[in-house]
Design a protein around this motif. Structure first.
Motif: not given
Length: 345
Positions: A86-92, A97-100, A340-344
């Motif tokens: 199941r996809p994770m909620g947008a906020a989570d 992503r911000a933590e990474l 990870f795939e979406s990280l700059p």
């Protein structure tokens, strides 16, 4: 498996209901309890007959003579095939992503990933990456240290940072090190490490007759491994203590063996390599890990592999009991991989 009977819809429904109940309670499941949960009327006797057929086919076991039935590894595998992460909620998702991004380096991101997986699933979170020969040089830094020692810092384009302190026979001052650093950064930034090493060897040979101070110092530091990275994998694991609260039917000695195995970086890499040989981005679930270690018979591994910049291959996984909340674990692993795939870069 060839020749294996295909379950009909009713058998699948009853089997999956048994697995879900067993995951929730950890107790063998009776035909009466399944009958009460069903929306459509079906007698306990009919369910009991179906359960007997499932037991004959190896999906259910009967731990005690008068008790209900418990799902086997085969039952869990059948159940997992019916699930989707199941996809994770947008906020989570944005928080993860911000933590990474906050970590800045691959080492930090891997460490944070293993902790996030443990927090989300309450099981063992694992994140690992193997440096590849194709890693690309971003820059180096050289710093003089006391007693003829030099701190060599190598940063690759995937933000991996490698530190090494080496001893040199002749002292190198900071004024001597700075031109060496500049020479490497100006000439080889953006090169694959292996190609940079080969080119430097060629230059050393060609310019032997006109050796200047920069090449002399650079030769010494290259012999000390300046443009080489430790090929040992980067491995992070969190939450191993969560296994203590699970009834894995292990003796105290077997439990110690399990923890010793998990503490070995090489054993963890072998575990991931053996059970997650899948195309990049594909979620894998392996139930029953006895092949890796006898004490892992009642454990399951959920993970995925994905590439990092510069050719590194990363793996994230959740290790937990066969009786786990698979959808939650699958979602957590999938989302970490996507993050990870979406990280700059």
């Amino acid at each position: 498996m060839p020749g294996e009977r295909t379950l009909n819809p009713r058998e699948q429904e009853i089997l999956h209901s048994i697995v879900r109940s067993y995951i929730q309670t950890g107790e063998p499941v009776s035909s009466r309890s399944i009958s009460r949960r069903r929306n459509q009327a079906l007698s306990a006797a009919s369910i009991r007959n179906t359960m007997a057929d499932l037991a004959d086919d190896g999906y259910l076991s009967q731990p005690h003579t008068s008790a209900g039935r418990a799902p086997t590894e085969k039952a869990f595998r059948c159940y997992v095939r019916s699930l989707n992460a199941r996809p994770m909620g947008a906020a989570d998702a944005e928080r993860v992503r911000a933590e990474l991004i906050e970590e800045g380096t691959v080492q930090g991101q891997l460490g944070r990933s293993s902790r996030i997986l443990t927090e989300l699933t309450l099981h063992v979170g694992i994140a690992a990456a193997m440096p590849a020969t194709g890693q690309i040089l971003d820059h180096i830094e050289l710093l003089t240290v006391a007693d003829r020692r030099v701190l060599m810092i190598l940063v690759t384009r995937d933000h991996m940072v490698h530190n090494r302190v080496v001893m040199v026979e002749e002292p190198l001052s900071q004024d001597q090190l700075n031109p060496i650093r500049n020479y490497v950064n100006q000439n080889f930034s953006g090169w694959m490490l292996g190609d940079a090493r080969h080119e430097l060897l060629r230059r050393f040979e060609e310019e032997r007759a006109t050796y200047d101070a920069i090449l002399v110092g650079l030769t010494v530091l290259c012999q000390k491994g300046l443009l080489q990275v430790d090929q040992a994998p980067e491995v992070h694991m969190d939450g191993a203590s969560n296994l203590v609260s699970i009834d894995l039917h292990l003796t105290r000695e077997r439990m110690r063996d399990l923890f010793r195995a998990l503490e070995e970086k090489k054993r963890l890499i072998e575990l991931l390599d053996r059970f997650l040989e899948l195309p990049a981005g594909e979620l894998g679930v392996h139930i029953g890990l006895e092949e890796a270690h006898p004490a892992m018979k009642e454990l399951a591994l959920i993970g995925m592999t994905f590439p990092l910049p510069s050719g590194m291959l990363a793996r994230v996984a959740v290790l937990g009991p066969m009786r786990m909340h698979y959808e939650k674990a699958m979602s957590a692993v999938l989302h970490i991989g996507r993050a990870f795939e979406s990280l700059p870069t």
